[in-house]
Design an enzyme around this catalytic site. Structure first.
Site, PDB file in Angstrom:
ATOM      1  N   CYS A 186      -6.356 -23.488   4.985  1.00 63.32           N
ATOM      2  CA  CYS A 186      -6.503 -24.852   5.524  1.00 63.32           C
ATOM      3  C   CYS A 186      -6.513 -25.862   4.384  1.00 63.32           C
ATOM      4  O   CYS A 186      -5.606 -26.653   4.220  1.00 63.32           O
ATOM      5  CB  CYS A 186      -7.823 -24.989   6.292  1.00 63.32           C
ATOM      6  SG  CYS A 186      -8.045 -23.809   7.575  1.00 63.32           S
TER       7      CYS A 186
HETATM    8  N1  SAJ Z   1     -14.850 -24.877  -1.724  1.00 62.17           N
HETATM    9  C1  SAJ Z   1     -15.312 -25.332  -2.957  1.00 62.17           C
HETATM   10  N2  SAJ Z   1     -16.296 -26.274  -2.986  1.00 62.17           N
HETATM   11  C2  SAJ Z   1     -16.842 -26.778  -1.829  1.00 62.17           C
HETATM   12  C3  SAJ Z   1     -16.353 -26.305  -0.588  1.00 62.17           C
HETATM   13  C4  SAJ Z   1     -15.364 -25.353  -0.553  1.00 62.17           C
HETATM   14  O1  SAJ Z   1     -14.837 -24.900  -3.999  1.00 62.17           O
HETATM   15  O2  SAJ Z   1     -17.744 -27.613  -1.911  1.00 62.17           O
HETATM   16  C5  SAJ Z   1     -13.779 -23.881  -1.688  1.00 62.17           C
HETATM   17  C6  SAJ Z   1     -14.178 -22.610  -0.974  1.00 62.17           C
HETATM   18  O3  SAJ Z   1     -14.733 -21.674  -1.872  1.00 62.17           O
HETATM   19  C7  SAJ Z   1     -12.857 -22.132  -0.395  1.00 62.17           C
HETATM   20  C8  SAJ Z   1     -12.091 -23.416  -0.146  1.00 62.17           C
HETATM   21  O4  SAJ Z   1     -12.715 -24.431  -0.938  1.00 62.17           O
HETATM   22  O5  SAJ Z   1     -12.163 -21.334  -1.321  1.00 62.17           O
HETATM   23  C9  SAJ Z   1     -12.092 -23.849   1.312  1.00 62.17           C
HETATM   24  O6  SAJ Z   1     -13.433 -23.824   1.707  1.00 62.17           O
HETATM   25  P1  SAJ Z   1     -13.902 -24.469   3.126  1.00 62.17           P
HETATM   26  O7  SAJ Z   1     -15.386 -24.426   3.154  1.00 62.17           O
HETATM   27  O8  SAJ Z   1     -13.259 -25.765   3.332  1.00 62.17           O
HETATM   28  O9  SAJ Z   1     -13.435 -23.370   4.151  1.00 62.17           O
HETATM   29  P2  SAJ Z   1     -12.140 -23.213   5.010  1.00 62.17           P
HETATM   30  O10 SAJ Z   1     -10.891 -23.194   4.223  1.00 62.17           O
HETATM   31  O11 SAJ Z   1     -12.421 -22.047   5.885  1.00 62.17           O
HETATM   32  O12 SAJ Z   1     -12.106 -24.567   5.842  1.00 62.17           O
HETATM   33  C10 SAJ Z   1     -12.458 -24.532   7.168  1.00 62.17           C
HETATM   34  C11 SAJ Z   1     -11.841 -25.765   7.754  1.00 62.17           C
HETATM   35  N3  SAJ Z   1     -11.845 -25.624   9.163  1.00 62.17           N
HETATM   36  C12 SAJ Z   1     -10.733 -25.972   9.834  1.00 62.17           C
HETATM   37  O13 SAJ Z   1      -9.744 -26.379   9.300  1.00 62.17           O
HETATM   38  C13 SAJ Z   1     -10.810 -25.818  11.275  1.00 62.17           C
HETATM   39  C14 SAJ Z   1     -12.611 -27.006   7.345  1.00 62.17           C
HETATM   40  O14 SAJ Z   1     -12.169 -28.126   8.134  1.00 62.17           O
HETATM   41  C15 SAJ Z   1     -14.074 -26.801   7.562  1.00 62.17           C
HETATM   42  O15 SAJ Z   1     -14.755 -27.994   7.215  1.00 62.17           O
HETATM   43  C16 SAJ Z   1     -14.519 -25.648   6.683  1.00 62.17           C
HETATM   44  O16 SAJ Z   1     -13.875 -24.481   7.251  1.00 62.17           O
HETATM   45  C17 SAJ Z   1     -16.019 -25.461   6.702  1.00 62.17           C
HETATM   46  O17 SAJ Z   1     -16.713 -26.507   6.716  1.00 62.17           O
HETATM   47  O18 SAJ Z   1     -16.440 -24.309   6.610  1.00 62.17           O
END
Ligand code: SAJ
Length: 435
Positions: free
Chosen positions: A272
């Site tokens: 995403c």
């Molecule tokens: N990450 C960081 N720092 C942060 C947050 C995330 O490095 O502060 C990294 C994570 O380790 C990962 C990547 O970014 O590798 C993405 O992390 P994510 O928490 O955004 O997780 P995703 O990719 O599963 O994003 C999903 C998304 N959901 C949808 O698209 C429906 C996102 O919109 C959500 O906000 C997110 O999950 C969530 O909050 O868990």
């Protein structure tokens, strides 16, 4: 046609099809089936179809018991055969939207699903696209296809976009309580889609067009990518200024309004956050608009694996250990903690870079038994005191809750923590360095 399908949705006699039975499509199919709609999942994977027909779940958030009950009661079925489309009233498309090798949007899975739907369609159906895509896809790419052979919107079919907001493993927010945005190519299509989702979701938000709905989703995930990029850059800045970036973020997040914490890490994984913004910047570039924030964030986030490797190399240098021949253990290859999804995980790039540096690199991940990087198959190492003691550096890339952080601290000679996971557990030591 409008009254007919509206009535079928209202009395739940509408037959629903969900195309793409992944982490978005299967939970959606289950929710409609639990509301006593007859749901047919369509997927190209025989394995997935067979699993559902046998009453077995393959999605961590859905218990096998649920699939077993719904298939036994005939509310849920699955097939690879699109000819079922002619018996359906509503078809929801949840197929992947990856990037091509040249980092451009690849909507081939969507277009292939549309082609198969049109080959088997009947008049009066509602089509909803959920796959994340660039603004304009529904109106510019799907609508003309559905209008072929003289079919008319609002007469012979209805069409809308509704972004998926599934967050795998999130126990608080699930498909049924995450507000659902819906935007049709016409007002009637929007209203019909709102009716449909109101049967399974607590709050449905109608917007004035499919473009607004497509764009809202991209804003949500670009917001994350840009803020993660900002905090990754701040981490590099704090390293240069000898300031503890983790303490800075903890202090900043005490502000009760106008701030939301993001954390530095080894880079962005998943399907995403590092992909959706590039769908937006690609579309904007077709209109002569250069989305600088998206580009800069992508550059910074993509450079984090190299930064991690450089930091480890300099830490080994301080111990007079050239990285060539050093034993490096990477903990965690999934893209975020406590899940079994490795898509786009930065750990793969870190593995690759250490192979390039001719280090003796291995990994351990409780969820992932083997990975292939550059044609080389790695097996997840079993963690023992002995294995840990032999490592020149252990890199914590994914902070799985199930890891034994005390054992790591006791046995490893040097730890590079990219997630501040040790400090969060009250474990501090001179041999633990942080991003
Ligand atoms: N990450 C960081 N720092 C942060 C947050 C995330 O490095 O502060 C990294 C994570 O380790 C990962 C990547 O970014 O590798 C993405 O992390 P994510 O928490 O955004 O997780 P995703 O990719 O599963 O994003 C999903 C998304 N959901 C949808 O698209 C429906 C996102 O919109 C959500 O906000 C997110 O999950 C969530 O909050 O868990």
């Amino acid at each position: 046609m409008y009254k007919e399908i509206k009535g079928k949705i209202a009395n739940k006699s509408a037959k629903i099809g969900v195309i793409g039975l992944g982490y978005v499509g299967l939970p959606l199919a289950v929710l409609f089936a639990e509301q006593k709609f007859e749901v047919t999942g369509i997927d190209t994977s025989q394995k997935r179809v067979k699993s559902i027909k046998n009453g077995k779940s393959y999605i961590m958030d859905i218990p096998t018991k649920t699939i077993a009950e719904l298939t036994a009661n005939k509310f849920l079925d699955a097939t690879v055969d699109y000819s079922v489309v002619k018996q359906l009233d509503v078809i929801i498309i949840c197929v992947p939207t990856p990037l091509s090798k040249t980092k451009e949007p690849d909507i081939s899975f969507i277009m292939s699903a549309i082609k198969n739907i049109i080959k088997n369609r009947k008049r009066g159906q509602l089509y909803v696209l959920e796959s994340t895509t660039y603004p304009g896809t529904t109106e510019e790419m799907l609508l003309p296809k559905f209008e072929e052979d003289g079919f008319k919107k609002d007469v012979d079919f209805f069409l809308a976009f509704s972004p998926e907001r599934v967050d795998p493993r999130n126990k608080t927010y699930t498909t049924s309580n995450i507000p659902k945005v819906v935007g049709g190519v016409t007002r009637k299509s929007t209203m019909l889609t709102r009716e449909l989702y109101s049967k399974i979701v607590e709050e449905v938000i109608p917007v004035t067009s499919s473009k607004v709905a497509e764009m809202a989703k991209l804003l949500e995930n670009t917001f994350r990518s840009v803020n993660i990029g900002l905090v990754n850059e701040l981490a590099l800045m704090c390293e240069a200024l000898h300031i503890d970036v983790w303490e800075v973020i903890d202090a900043a997040k005490t502000k009760p309004f106008g701030f939301m914490p993001f954390y530095p890490g080894p880079g962005i994984g998943g399907h995403c956050i590092n992909i959706d913004p590039l769908y937006l910047s690609w579309k904007a570039s077709l209109h002569g608009f250069n989305s600088r924030f998206i580009e800069i964030a992508d550059n910074i986030n993509s450079s984090m694996p190299r930064y991690v490797v450089n930091r480890v190399i300099s830490a080994l240098n301080k111990k007079r250990k050239p990285v060539k021949g050093c034993k490096i253990l990477i903990l965690g290859v999934t893209y975020k903690k406590d899940i079994n999804d490795t898509r786009e995980s930065p750990s793969f790039e870190i593995l690759r870079l250490f192979r390039e540096e001719e280090a003796e690199v291995s990994y351990h991940d409780p969820y992932i038994p083997t990975v292939r990087v550059d044609g080389h198959t790695f097996k997840s190492l079993c963690i023992t005191d002995d294995i840990l003691k032999k490592q020149d550096c252990v890199i914590l890339a994914t902070d799985h809750s199930s890891l034994d952080y005390k054992q790591l601290k006791n046995d490893a000679k040097l730890i590079f923590d990219t997630r501040n996971a040790f400090k969060q557990r009250g474990i501090v030591s001179k041999k633990i360095i942080r991003l």
